[in-house]
Scaffold this motif. Structure first.
Motif, PDB file in Angstrom:
ATOM      1  N   LEU A 165      13.548  40.925  55.533  1.00 43.90           N
ATOM      2  CA  LEU A 165      12.330  40.210  55.905  1.00 43.90           C
ATOM      3  C   LEU A 165      11.532  40.909  56.994  1.00 43.90           C
ATOM      4  N   ASP A 179       3.539  37.450  54.869  1.00 42.26           N
ATOM      5  CA  ASP A 179       4.003  37.474  53.476  1.00 42.26           C
ATOM      6  C   ASP A 179       5.512  37.731  53.433  1.00 42.26           C
ATOM      7  N   ARG A 181       7.589  36.581  51.251  1.00 35.47           N
ATOM      8  CA  ARG A 181       7.984  36.871  49.868  1.00 35.47           C
ATOM      9  C   ARG A 181       7.717  38.338  49.533  1.00 35.47           C
ATOM     10  N   TRP A 184      10.321  40.453  51.199  1.00 32.02           N
ATOM     11  CA  TRP A 184      11.609  40.321  50.498  1.00 32.02           C
ATOM     12  C   TRP A 184      11.598  41.137  49.202  1.00 32.02           C
ATOM     13  N   GLN A 185      10.508  41.048  48.451  1.00 34.13           N
ATOM     14  CA  GLN A 185      10.418  41.794  47.192  1.00 34.13           C
ATOM     15  C   GLN A 185      10.341  43.303  47.432  1.00 34.13           C
ATOM     16  N   LYS A 188      13.731  44.904  47.819  1.00 37.39           N
ATOM     17  CA  LYS A 188      14.722  44.678  46.767  1.00 37.39           C
ATOM     18  C   LYS A 188      15.436  45.985  46.437  1.00 37.39           C
TER      19      LYS A 188
END
Length: 285
Positions: A165, A179, A181, A184-185, A188
């Protein structure tokens, strides 16, 4: 899927921290000074009003809240200026006193509070999840060793989750939004690498911050029980520069990781003139 080149990111981060230290100091000296001035004033007020026989809990809590708030805003204004330097090539030429609190800095403060709450929630959840294993594991391996090992495992798991994060900060500067999300993406398949960047990248600074007080004590010896502004000054100056240096290291660790994942070269910059940032090559192409 792009992979973060851990040691390359660390190399560029330290090259930035020491190679650009003059510019970093120009952008950070004033907010860092504000932080240390407030911390000294709060410490003196708290020490002057502290009564060991009946400590004033309200005064202590107020001091903590004030220092936490000042730390959040000072860290935000310093971090944003360094993020912009790395991501946009914006060194704010001619600006010798820099202390900005705008929408981006406020988003930084919000993200820091949000990450703090997430860290508390993760620690609490891991503590609850470990209860069924703690007692049998401690009994099988020895209480002290078992609990120590379990604690280390919990810290590593929490670190891996939170590491994914941390790129929310470059996202804020590059895209003007919190952001989580997207952060996190973006990480990955890079959780271990992101964790490695932070863990290994901060090791030299940690070693320096541990050795520096001993070196300072050799240069400026003082009586063990002496307490005066004169004896405090070397320590304050040391902590002042360590505070600036720590930010000058963790910010580029995140920024160069962000650049690597976006396939942006270390000396390439984003163009903030459009709605979607585009890469500006060093030669202007």
């Amino acid at each position: 899927m792009r992979k973060i080149p851990v040691f390359e990111v660390i190399r560029y981060a330290y090259r930035f921290a020491f190679g650009e230290f003059g510019t970093i100091l120009r952008l950070t000296w004033f907010p860092a000074l504000v932080f240390f001035a407030v911390s000294v004033v709060v410490a003196l007020i708290t020490a002057g009003s502290f009564d060991p026989s009946s400590p004033n809990i309200g005064s202590i809590l107020l001091s903590f809240v004030v220092m936490a708030a000042v730390s959040l805003f000072v860290s935000a204004t310093i971090a944003v200026s360094l993020h912009r330097m790395i991501l946009f090539g914006d060194s704010r030429v001619g600006e010798n006193i820099s202390f900005r609190i705008g929408p981006t800095e406020l988003k930084f403060v919000g993200a820091s509070i949000l990450l703090g709450l997430i860290a508390i929630a993760v620690a609490f959840a891991l503590s609850l999840a470990s209860i069924p294993f703690a007692i049998p594991f401690a009994a099988a391996t020895g209480a002290s060793f078992g609990l120590f090992t379990l604690t280390i495992v919990m810290y590593v798991v929490a670190g891996l989750l939170l590491a994914r994060l941390l790129l929310v900060y470059p996202h804020i500067v590059a895209e003007e939004k919190i952001d989580l999300r997207g952060a996190w993406q973006a990480t990955k398949g890079n959780a271990m690498r992101m964790f490695g960047v932070i863990a290994l990248g901060m090791v030299p600074f940690i070693i320096l911050s541990l050795l520096a007080p001993f070196i300072l004590a050799l240069i400026f010896p003082s009586e063990p029980d002496s307490f005066s502004p004169a004896t405090m000054l070397p320590d304050l100056i040391l902590n002042y520069f360590l505070f600036i240096l720590s930010t000058a290291i963790w910010v580029p660790l995140l920024c160069y990781s962000y650049k690597a994942l976006r396939d942006i070269g270390p000396y390439e910059y984003l163009d903030e003139s459009g709605t979607s940032p585009a890469v500006i090559r060093p030669d202007g192409e």
